[in-house]
Design a protein around this motif. Structure first.
Motif, short mmCIF file in Angstrom:
data_model
loop_
_atom_site.label_atom_id
_atom_site.label_comp_id
_atom_site.label_asym_id
_atom_site.label_seq_id
_atom_site.Cartn_x
_atom_site.Cartn_y
_atom_site.Cartn_z
N UNK A 118 0.83 -1.20 0.00
CA UNK A 118 0.00 0.00 0.00
C UNK A 118 0.86 1.26 0.00
N UNK A 119 1.88 1.28 0.86
CA UNK A 119 2.75 2.46 0.95
C UNK A 119 3.53 2.68 -0.34
N UNK A 120 3.93 1.58 -0.98
CA UNK A 120 4.71 1.69 -2.21
C UNK A 120 3.89 2.23 -3.37
N UNK A 121 2.61 1.88 -3.42
CA UNK A 121 1.77 2.24 -4.56
C UNK A 121 1.02 3.55 -4.39
N UNK A 122 0.65 3.88 -3.17
CA UNK A 122 -0.26 5.00 -2.93
C UNK A 122 0.26 6.31 -3.52
N UNK A 123 1.57 6.55 -3.40
CA UNK A 123 2.12 7.81 -3.88
C UNK A 123 2.14 7.94 -5.38
N UNK A 124 1.95 6.83 -6.10
CA UNK A 124 2.00 6.86 -7.56
C UNK A 124 0.61 6.93 -8.19
N UNK A 125 -0.43 6.75 -7.39
CA UNK A 125 -1.80 6.74 -7.91
C UNK A 125 -2.43 8.12 -7.78
N UNK A 150 9.50 -6.92 -3.82
CA UNK A 150 9.75 -6.11 -5.01
C UNK A 150 9.00 -6.61 -6.24
N UNK A 151 8.92 -7.92 -6.40
CA UNK A 151 8.20 -8.48 -7.54
C UNK A 151 6.70 -8.19 -7.42
N UNK A 152 6.15 -8.33 -6.22
CA UNK A 152 4.74 -8.04 -5.98
C UNK A 152 4.43 -6.59 -6.32
N UNK A 153 5.28 -5.67 -5.86
CA UNK A 153 5.05 -4.24 -6.09
C UNK A 153 5.08 -3.92 -7.58
N UNK A 154 6.09 -4.40 -8.27
CA UNK A 154 6.22 -4.12 -9.70
C UNK A 154 5.05 -4.71 -10.48
N UNK A 201 14.31 -0.53 -2.65
CA UNK A 201 13.86 0.78 -3.12
C UNK A 201 12.71 0.58 -4.09
N UNK A 202 11.67 1.37 -3.90
CA UNK A 202 10.55 1.43 -4.83
C UNK A 202 10.49 2.85 -5.36
N UNK A 203 10.44 2.99 -6.67
CA UNK A 203 10.47 4.34 -7.22
C UNK A 203 9.64 4.45 -8.49
N UNK A 208 11.91 9.98 -11.36
CA UNK A 208 13.07 9.90 -10.46
C UNK A 208 12.67 10.20 -9.02
N UNK A 209 11.55 9.60 -8.59
CA UNK A 209 11.04 9.80 -7.24
C UNK A 209 10.91 8.47 -6.53
N UNK A 210 11.37 8.41 -5.30
CA UNK A 210 11.28 7.19 -4.49
C UNK A 210 9.97 7.20 -3.71
N UNK A 211 9.22 6.12 -3.79
CA UNK A 211 7.97 6.02 -3.04
C UNK A 211 8.13 5.22 -1.75
N UNK A 212 9.19 4.41 -1.69
CA UNK A 212 9.42 3.62 -0.47
C UNK A 212 10.88 3.17 -0.40
#
Length: 255
Positions: A118-125, A150-154, A201-203, A208-212
């Motif tokens: 949730x934290x990794x994706x929320x900032x990109x939506x 990392x695979x789940x997030x991507x 790192x999730x970005x 060029x922004x890091x979300x987590x």
């Protein structure tokens, strides 16, 4: 709707990716990576969208022995009563099949992984694009081969794009483990089990922004700098692979 990416998985190792295989001492025993990759070499990645027909969007990802499928439903009315909001709501759920790990039924902590997704994706939506509704993301780890999160997030990011959810950018995620005095990118389960530390790192590569950023273990300042540089480089390459997957879908539809 499935992308025809071919049977050959894409590679997304950070540049330069020409490091020769070398052996490192761990506990006074000569050691090479279990899958014979170079320390800075990522596993081949196979991505496909449209994996689950009833879902608004879905994706399947296979990174080595790590296999994940993600389904996205919505935007739809939230089952939980909520006051009117100008922004939408994101719900994430991560689970493992009973046969995903060698120890039957023993996957990573579901609640913790769901929160991290949730934290990794929320900032990109762009949550303002679906007010007073929610988007549900369900990730299922079919086989756990290492670097599961990392695979789940991507894969989830790709599924959101497939569902037509407005995003600031795709989200790519890569991890690095510290094994002995060396850094190994995209570690498998065995490497994760005896690593001294891990960094993920999730970005959003295009922005060029890091979300987590998740760091575990003890790290020196130079080593953590090198690990972040490796992850960001690989995220950039992985982002290109993910965009290519989506472009292939559009091309197939036009044909």
């Amino acid at each position: 709707m499935a992308s025809k990416t071919g049977s050959t998985p894409a590679t997304y190792s950070p540049s330069p990716a020409t490091h020769k295989k070398k052996r490192i001492p761990i506990a006074d025993v000569d050691w090479v990576r279990p899958d014979s990759r170079g320390f800075y070499q990522c596993r081949p990645a196979y991505l496909r969208t449209g994996a689950v027909s009833p879902a608004a969007g879905s994706a399947y990802a296979e990174f080595g022995n790590t296999k994940v499928i993600v389904s996205v439903f919505g935007p739809r009315e939230s089952k939980k009563a909520m006051m009117y909001s100008d922004t939408g709501r994101l719900n994430c759920d991560v689970s493992y099949t009973t046969f995903a790990t060698p120890n039957r039924g023993k996957g990573s902590d579901k609640k913790e992984l769901s929160s991290m997704l949730h934290k990794a994706l929320e900032g990109a939506i762009i949550l303002e694009s679906f007010p007073k509704t929610c988007v549900d993301v369900f990730a299922l780890v079919l086989e756990s081969g290492g670097s599961d999160l990392p695979v789940v997030i991507s894969c989830a990011s790709l599924a959101l794009a497939d569902a037509g959810i407005l995003l600031y950018d795709l989200v790519a995620s890569v991890s690095v483990s510290c094994v002995g005095k060396n850094l190994v990118i995209d570690p498998v389960s065995e490497e994760e089990s005896y690593s001294d530390g891990s960094l993920m790192i999730t970005c959003m590569p295009s922005r060029n922004q890091v979300t987590q950023l998740i760091v575990d273990g003890e790290w020196s300042t130079p080593k953590i700098h090198d690990a972040m540089k490796l992850c960001l480089g690989a995220c950039s390459k992985l982002g290109e692979v993910m965009r290519s997957c989506l472009k292939d879908v559009v091309t197939d539809l036009k044909e």
